[in-house]
Motif scaffolding. Sequence first.
Motif, PDB file in Angstrom:
ATOM      1  N   ARG A  34      11.798  63.619   2.748  1.00  0.00           N
ATOM      2  CA  ARG A  34      12.709  64.236   3.714  1.00  0.00           C
ATOM      3  C   ARG A  34      12.333  63.851   5.143  1.00  0.00           C
ATOM      4  O   ARG A  34      11.199  63.496   5.446  1.00  0.00           O
ATOM      5  CB  ARG A  34      12.656  65.777   3.615  1.00  0.00           C
ATOM      6  N   CYS A  35      13.324  63.962   6.045  1.00  0.00           N
ATOM      7  CA  CYS A  35      13.055  63.968   7.483  1.00  0.00           C
ATOM      8  C   CYS A  35      13.170  65.411   7.950  1.00  0.00           C
ATOM      9  O   CYS A  35      14.182  66.069   7.694  1.00  0.00           O
ATOM     10  CB  CYS A  35      14.062  63.094   8.235  1.00  0.00           C
ATOM     11  N   THR A  36      12.143  65.920   8.616  1.00  0.00           N
ATOM     12  CA  THR A  36      12.149  67.317   9.042  1.00  0.00           C
ATOM     13  C   THR A  36      12.146  67.479  10.553  1.00  0.00           C
ATOM     14  O   THR A  36      11.774  68.526  11.069  1.00  0.00           O
ATOM     15  CB  THR A  36      10.934  68.058   8.446  1.00  0.00           C
ATOM     16  N   GLU A  37      12.534  66.446  11.270  1.00  0.00           N
ATOM     17  CA  GLU A  37      12.703  66.549  12.723  1.00  0.00           C
ATOM     18  C   GLU A  37      14.163  66.250  13.032  1.00  0.00           C
ATOM     19  O   GLU A  37      14.644  65.156  12.749  1.00  0.00           O
ATOM     20  CB  GLU A  37      11.791  65.555  13.440  1.00  0.00           C
ATOM     21  N   TYR A  38      14.886  67.232  13.591  1.00  0.00           N
ATOM     22  CA  TYR A  38      16.315  67.022  13.840  1.00  0.00           C
ATOM     23  C   TYR A  38      16.497  65.825  14.766  1.00  0.00           C
ATOM     24  O   TYR A  38      15.986  65.807  15.882  1.00  0.00           O
ATOM     25  CB  TYR A  38      16.958  68.264  14.452  1.00  0.00           C
ATOM     26  N   CYS A  39      17.232  64.822  14.283  1.00  0.00           N
ATOM     27  CA  CYS A  39      17.295  63.541  14.979  1.00  0.00           C
ATOM     28  C   CYS A  39      18.722  63.091  15.248  1.00  0.00           C
ATOM     29  O   CYS A  39      18.938  61.935  15.622  1.00  0.00           O
ATOM     30  CB  CYS A  39      16.574  62.474  14.152  1.00  0.00           C
TER      31      CYS A  39
END
Length: 415
Positions: free
Chosen positions: A239-244
Motif C-alpha cells: 500500500r501507499c499510506t501517504e496521501y499523494c
Amino acid sequence: MADHTEEPTTLADAPPEEKRKGTALIMGGIFLFFAACFVAALFVEWMPSDPEIAGGFGYTVDPLYSFIYWTSVFFFIVVGLLMFVFAALGRQRKHERNEVRHGATHNTLLEIGWTTPPLILVLAFFLLGFRGYLDMVTIPGGAGGAYLVDVEAYQWGWQFTYPNGGVNSGGANQVVLDVPAGRPVRFRLSSRDVLHSLYLPDQRIKKDCVPGRYNEMWIEVPVSDQIQPGGVYKDFALRCTEYCGQQHSQMNGILRVWHPDDWAAREEAINTWNKPEADGSRMSPVELGKYVWEQSGGCVSCHSIDGSSGTGPSWKNLYSPGGGDHEHPGIDEIDEAYILESIYYPGNYIVPGYPNQMASYAGQLNYGDVLAVDAFIRSISEGFPEDQIRKEWPAEYDGRTWLDMSNQPTGPPLK
C-alpha cells in the motif's frame, strides 16, 4: 382551600427510595454501555496474517500493539465508570445548594498512586517500541549482505528496479514487487514527485518515500509450506499510506515472495527491459556513472578514482562490503543517501580536511545520473558484492539521465 403538594421534578428532589432506584438504573445503564464496549473490543482484529509466515516485524509490533490496545481499553472503562460514579455520588443535594463548600484538599499519597502506574506504563511502551525500532533499522549482516531493490514512487504508481536491471512498474492496484524468501531484502526508497509511503501491512512496516533523498527499510520472509520450489509463491498486500493526490487509493500492489530455488529464474523473467536491440542503445549504469564523473558532471576535476587526494575526497573504495568502514574519517557511514545528498546538498556533510566549496548539482544531474554514479562508485570499491551493482538500464527507460533529457546537450553515441 385545597392543599397542593409540589411533585418532585428531578432525581435530587425525589424521595430516598426513588433516588436509590434512579441511581441504580443510571449505574446499570452505564455498566451495560461499558460492558458492550469491552465485548466490542474483543472482536477488534489487528492483522489477519500469521507473522511466522509473513516475516517482517509482527513478532514485536503485534504484542506491543495488543499491550497498548488492551491497556487503553482497561483505563477507558475504569476511568469512564469512575467518572459517572463520582458524578452520581458527589452531586450536590437540594438542601446543600446554599451551603459553602470546602475547597480542594491535597493528598500526596493519592497523587503518587495515580501518577506512578501511568509513568511505568509509558516507559514500558517506550522500551518495547525502541527495541522494535532497532530491529527495523538493523539489517542482519549489514546492508551489503541484503538483496537490494530500488523503490521509486510516483503519481500514481511504483517502479521496482532490481540489481540485474530488471524492473516492475505500474499502478492501478496491479504492480508486483517480487522478492526472494529466506534472505534479507533491502528497499531503497525515493520519490519522483511528492511524498509517498511504502507500507507492507503483513510485515508490519512502512517508510516514507521523500523527493530528493533516500530512505530505506528491510524485511526477511522465511521459507514456509506456502512458499515452495516449482513456482509456489506467496502474495502479501502493498500500500501507499501517504496521501499523494487524486488517485492515491490506486497505489496498491502485491508483495510476491518466491522460493530461493526459483529466484534466479524469476529475476531473469523480470528483466524484460534489459534486452537491447541488435545495435545496442544504452550505456550500462557503471559506464554512464564513469561518463558523468569524466564529462557531464565534471567530478573528475575534484574527485579521483585511484585513491589520491584532490580538491575533494577520492571515490576509490568509498563503499565497503558492510558499510561504515571506509577511508573518510568523520563520516559514520557512506551509503546511497550520503551520495545523493552530497550531490544535491553538498554542504550538509563536509569530509574533514576538505573545504565546503562544492556547488549543488540539483537540476543538473537527474535521478538516473545519481543511480549511475552510485553504481560506478560501487564498481571501484574493493570487495563490494557484484550482485549489488546495477548492470543495465531498461530499453524503454523514460529519460531521466543527463544524456537522455531533451533540454540537455547531446552526448556521444551511447554504445
